[in-house]
Design a protein around this motif. Structure first.
Motif, mmCIF file in Angstrom:
data_model
loop_
_atom_site.group_PDB
_atom_site.id
_atom_site.type_symbol
_atom_site.label_atom_id
_atom_site.label_comp_id
_atom_site.label_asym_id
_atom_site.label_seq_id
_atom_site.Cartn_x
_atom_site.Cartn_y
_atom_site.Cartn_z
ATOM 1 N N GLY A 1 14.435 79.932 44.139
ATOM 2 C CA GLY A 1 15.485 78.762 43.826
ATOM 3 C C GLY A 1 15.816 78.297 45.034
ATOM 4 N N ALA A 2 15.718 76.838 45.225
ATOM 5 C CA ALA A 2 16.084 76.129 46.565
ATOM 6 C C ALA A 2 17.448 75.277 46.477
ATOM 7 N N GLN B 1 11.147 75.431 41.359
ATOM 8 C CA GLN B 1 10.371 74.921 40.237
ATOM 9 C C GLN B 1 10.612 73.367 40.278
ATOM 10 N N ARG B 2 11.268 72.542 40.996
ATOM 11 C CA ARG B 2 11.535 71.265 40.992
ATOM 12 C C ARG B 2 11.002 70.870 42.491
ATOM 13 N N VAL C 1 16.006 68.146 43.714
ATOM 14 C CA VAL C 1 17.111 69.069 44.013
ATOM 15 C C VAL C 1 18.191 68.168 44.746
ATOM 16 N N ARG D 1 26.830 67.238 43.222
ATOM 17 C CA ARG D 1 27.615 68.369 42.864
ATOM 18 C C ARG D 1 28.639 68.673 43.550
ATOM 19 N N ALA D 2 28.996 69.840 44.216
ATOM 20 C CA ALA D 2 30.056 70.146 45.055
ATOM 21 C C ALA D 2 30.436 69.074 46.231
ATOM 22 N N CYS E 1 18.219 83.289 43.292
ATOM 23 C CA CYS E 1 19.316 82.147 43.586
ATOM 24 C C CYS E 1 18.882 81.037 42.736
ATOM 25 N N GLY F 1 20.135 79.756 40.022
ATOM 26 C CA GLY F 1 21.044 79.256 39.218
ATOM 27 C C GLY F 1 21.439 79.764 37.815
ATOM 28 N N ILE G 1 15.415 82.050 36.051
ATOM 29 C CA ILE G 1 14.399 83.179 35.269
ATOM 30 C C ILE G 1 14.951 84.562 35.699
ATOM 31 N N TYR H 1 36.329 62.099 38.622
ATOM 32 C CA TYR H 1 35.886 62.696 37.465
ATOM 33 C C TYR H 1 37.200 62.326 36.347
ATOM 34 N N ALA I 1 22.325 86.038 43.402
ATOM 35 C CA ALA I 1 23.284 85.305 44.450
ATOM 36 C C ALA I 1 23.577 83.862 43.671
ATOM 37 N N ASP J 1 25.198 80.727 41.540
ATOM 38 C CA ASP J 1 25.195 80.359 39.954
ATOM 39 C C ASP J 1 24.300 81.482 39.233
ATOM 40 N N LYS K 1 35.273 75.968 43.611
ATOM 41 C CA LYS K 1 34.835 77.575 44.153
ATOM 42 C C LYS K 1 33.377 77.720 43.988
ATOM 43 N N ASN L 1 31.133 77.843 47.183
ATOM 44 C CA ASN L 1 31.915 78.691 48.306
ATOM 45 C C ASN L 1 31.579 79.984 47.714
HETATM 46 P P1 FAD Z 1 22.028 75.740 41.995
HETATM 47 O O1 FAD Z 1 22.546 74.808 42.805
HETATM 48 O O2 FAD Z 1 21.825 75.686 40.576
HETATM 49 O O3 FAD Z 1 20.496 76.017 42.624
HETATM 50 C C1 FAD Z 1 19.540 76.824 41.623
HETATM 51 C C2 FAD Z 1 18.060 76.225 42.301
HETATM 52 O O4 FAD Z 1 17.135 77.157 41.403
HETATM 53 C C3 FAD Z 1 17.907 74.915 41.486
HETATM 54 O O5 FAD Z 1 17.417 74.157 42.685
HETATM 55 C C4 FAD Z 1 16.813 75.002 40.379
HETATM 56 O O6 FAD Z 1 15.969 73.963 40.259
HETATM 57 C C5 FAD Z 1 16.153 76.274 40.962
HETATM 58 N N1 FAD Z 1 15.437 77.032 39.674
HETATM 59 C C6 FAD Z 1 16.083 77.087 38.398
HETATM 60 N N2 FAD Z 1 15.228 77.883 37.740
HETATM 61 C C7 FAD Z 1 13.996 78.196 38.371
HETATM 62 C C8 FAD Z 1 12.943 78.861 38.226
HETATM 63 N N3 FAD Z 1 12.526 79.335 37.105
HETATM 64 N N4 FAD Z 1 12.083 78.958 39.241
HETATM 65 C C9 FAD Z 1 12.440 78.571 40.480
HETATM 66 N N5 FAD Z 1 13.662 77.783 40.624
HETATM 67 C C10 FAD Z 1 14.210 77.580 39.850
HETATM 68 N N6 FAD Z 1 31.290 74.169 43.993
HETATM 69 C C11 FAD Z 1 32.382 73.988 45.083
HETATM 70 O O7 FAD Z 1 32.471 75.040 45.656
HETATM 71 N N7 FAD Z 1 33.030 73.060 45.492
HETATM 72 C C12 FAD Z 1 32.882 71.857 44.623
HETATM 73 O O8 FAD Z 1 33.651 70.993 44.768
HETATM 74 C C13 FAD Z 1 32.292 71.988 43.412
HETATM 75 N N8 FAD Z 1 32.046 70.878 42.704
HETATM 76 C C14 FAD Z 1 31.519 70.989 41.648
HETATM 77 C C15 FAD Z 1 31.232 69.803 40.798
HETATM 78 C C16 FAD Z 1 30.231 69.706 39.587
HETATM 79 C C17 FAD Z 1 30.492 68.311 38.725
HETATM 80 C C18 FAD Z 1 29.528 70.923 39.481
HETATM 81 C C19 FAD Z 1 28.524 70.860 38.209
HETATM 82 C C20 FAD Z 1 29.251 71.771 40.260
HETATM 83 C C21 FAD Z 1 30.281 72.043 41.285
HETATM 84 N N9 FAD Z 1 30.552 73.052 42.049
HETATM 85 C C22 FAD Z 1 31.351 72.891 43.075
HETATM 86 C C23 FAD Z 1 29.579 74.154 41.916
HETATM 87 C C24 FAD Z 1 28.280 74.143 42.850
HETATM 88 O O9 FAD Z 1 27.709 72.832 42.935
HETATM 89 C C25 FAD Z 1 27.298 75.199 42.276
HETATM 90 O O10 FAD Z 1 28.152 76.493 42.569
HETATM 91 C C26 FAD Z 1 26.307 75.424 43.404
HETATM 92 O O11 FAD Z 1 25.305 74.437 43.075
HETATM 93 C C27 FAD Z 1 25.530 76.745 43.326
HETATM 94 O O12 FAD Z 1 24.143 76.737 44.216
HETATM 95 P P2 FAD Z 1 23.049 77.753 43.702
HETATM 96 O O13 FAD Z 1 22.178 77.690 44.871
HETATM 97 O O14 FAD Z 1 23.506 79.260 43.378
HETATM 98 O O15 FAD Z 1 22.658 77.221 42.203
#
Ligand code: FAD
Ligand code: DHB
Length: 481
Positions: free
Chosen positions: A12-13, A36-37, A42, A47-48, A160, A162, A166, A224, A286, A288, A299, A302
């Motif tokens: 995950g990137a 994957q994307r 990406v 989002r945040a 990482c 999301g 998987i 929003y 780690a 989401d 949050k 963060n």
């Molecule tokens: P993600 O950003 O989901 O990244 C996961 C990555 O893994 C993606 O690039 C995905 O393509 C990749 N992936 C998925 N499946 C696979 C696979 N099978 N193989 C390889 N790669 C894969 N948080 C805040 O702290 N402050 C904010 O103001 C805030 N506002 C938000 C507003 C909205 C509308 C939303 C939806 C969310 C908000 N968030 C906010 C939450 C924040 O965006 C997420 O918590 C954050 O993106 C988490 O990052 P991550 O890298 O863990 O997961």
């Protein structure tokens, strides 16, 4: 089949994977990211927007915060609007100096991608059929790239990827416990090249539903509105969105808001989710991938950064000091913080939204609770109560960690919670016995001291969810400053 070996394979990137990759790379730990994307996809996800101090500190540590410091907007507080009025919550005062930085997740992701490319650390985009294996002993990540199968052997896998990824799904069902709540509404977001309506964010509670006025820069706004779960962004014209937003914000904001064509519109569901534990042998989850908080408290990103901070330090400790103590503590430490944020979001989300199944009694109770939030910042005294109580007591574990762990937004809770309490009542209310400085008292007989070590719903989470609202309703109303 093409094979290679690295110390850490990251799936995950998103922000979690990229930040972990950068922290490890700087520490000389060989890692590869499998995504994957495409990079463009990406970067296209809006989002945040709000980064807490601890996240900014970590980005500094990772050496990727130069543009953030140039372009990010430092906010000392946030605004809340309800009943036609607006109130300020002053983070700096309430937390003894902390602020938040408004800087889009897209920009942060771009900075992390660029530095990774400049420093030659590998990221494999558009990897298909990604799968993880052998994480109890000999971890392997497999995928297809350009039609060919590839395999990466590693010491550890970082999941990482999301919420829909998987890695969590690859864990045997018996080894994992999940907690979930899907809210019966979503957020429709709109991005526009218009100046923000206010210098600070405005969280609006309105009988028609929640609205949020946020921003990305002095010329770009993010708004929003609460919508139903089955809403389609395409069925909203820009005009419909602006009209609805204007109905929900306070009169001054409605009058001064500058509108314009949307650059992006999308609907996001609201969900609370936690998976326990966050370690399965040599696989660590780690961000989401392990937990989701509804966006109301800003949050998610963060928390993701805080997981990554713990994990990166633990991995550095493993390779540099040959100690697995940090890895063994990772899940407990991360979950301790996560449950506090879940508790905050669990309280703040219903407070600010229109809940479809609410009966009039619930609406009244919520509006009464909001009125405490409204009174406390205007009265000005909760900040001094918190700070003086902090000074007098040098807050013991649970309360101090409550403030520091939740950072600025926790104080929103605390200020409403403390409103109307004298300092001693406030101390009692947060579970600190006046006569036992440094020794946390246990509300309703639940363990506080051990909760973080154990890490999980069973102690920190469950006590939080039950305890805070009970105390709020029974304690705060009748007390005075
Ligand atoms: P993600 O950003 O989901 O990244 C996961 C990555 O893994 C993606 O690039 C995905 O393509 C990749 N992936 C998925 N499946 C696979 C696979 N099978 N193989 C390889 N790669 C894969 N948080 C805040 O702290 N402050 C904010 O103001 C805030 N506002 C938000 C507003 C909205 C509308 C939303 C939806 C969310 C908000 N968030 C906010 C939450 C924040 O965006 C997420 O918590 C954050 O993106 C988490 O990052 P991550 O890298 O863990 O997961
Ligand atoms: C933004 C998103 C949030 O969820 C929030 O609480 C504050 C700001 C944003 O996208 O700007």
């Amino acid at each position: 089949m093409e094979t290679r070996r690295v110390q850490v394979a990251i799936v995950g990137a998103g922000p979690s994977g990229l930040l972990l990759g950068q922290l490890l790379h700087r520490a000389g730990i060989d890692n590869v990211i499998v995504e994957q994307r495409s990079a463009e996809y990406v970067l296209g996800r809006i989002r945040a927007g709000v980064l807490e101090q601890t996240t900014v500190d970590l980005l500094d540590e990772a050496g990727v915060a130069a543009r953030l410091h140039r372009e990010g907007l430092i906010h000392e507080g946030t605004q809340m609007a309800f009943g036609g009025k607006r109130y300020q919550i002053n983070f700096r005062k309430l937390t003894g100096g902390k602020t938040v930085t408004v800087y889009g997740q897209t920009e942060l992701t771009r900075d992390l991608m660029e530095v990774r490319q400049e420093e030659g650390a590998p990221t494999i985009y558009e990897a298909l059929d990604v799968s993880v294996h052998g994480f109890d002993a000999n971890p392997v990540v497999r995928f297809h790239k350009d039609g060919a199968e590839q395999e990466i052997g590693c010491d550890f896998i970082a999941g990482c990827d999301g919420y829909h990824g998987i890695t969590r799904a690859s864990v045997p069902a018996a080894a994992i416990r999940t907690f979930e709540r899907v809210y019966p509404f979503g957020w429709l977001g709109l991005l526009s090249e218009t100046p923000p309506v206010s210098e600070e964010l405005i969280y609006c509670n309105h009988p028609r539903g929640f609205a949020l006025c946020s921003m990305r820069s002095p010329t770009r706004s993010r708004y929003y509105v609460q919508c139903s779960l089955d809403e389609k962004a395409e069925s909203w014209t820009d005009q419909m969105f602006w009209d609805e937003l204007r109905r929900r914000v306070d009169p001054e904001a409605a009058e001064t808001m500058v509108t314009g064509p949307s650059i992006e519109k999308s609907v996001a569901p609201l969900r609370s989710f936690v998976a326990e534990p966050m370690r399965f042998g040599k696989l660590f989850l780690a961000g989401d991938a392990a937990h989701i908080v509804p966006p109301t408290g800003a949050k998610g990103l963060n928390l993701a950064a805080s997981d990554v901070g713990f994990l990166a330090r633990a991995l550095v400790e493993f390779y540099r000091d040959k100690s697995s103590a940090g890895l063994d503590r990772y899940s407990g430490r991360a979950l301790c913080r996560i449950w506090k944020a879940e508790r905050f979001s669990w309280w703040f989300t219903p407070l600010m939204h229109r809940i479809p199944e609410d009966v009039p009694r619930d609406v009244r109770a919520r509006s009464s609770q909001l009125s405490w939030v409204g009174r406390s910042p205007s009265g000005g005294w909760p900040a001094s109560t918190i700070l003086s109580a902090r000074r007098q007591l040098s807050w013991p574990v649970e309360a101090g960690e409550f403030i520091d762990g939740l950072s600025v937004f926790g104080c929103l809770f605390l200020s409403s919670f403390l409103n109307g309490c004298s300092a001693s009542e406030a101390r009692q209310a947060v579970g600190i016995d006046r006569g036992a400085v440094g020794k946390p008292r246990t509300p309703q007989g639940l363990s506080t001291g051990s909760s973080c070590g154990a890490g999980g719903l069973s102690t920190a989470g469950a006590s939080g969810l039950r305890w805070w609202p009970v105390s709020l309703s029974s304690k705060t109303v009748a007390l005075q400053t």
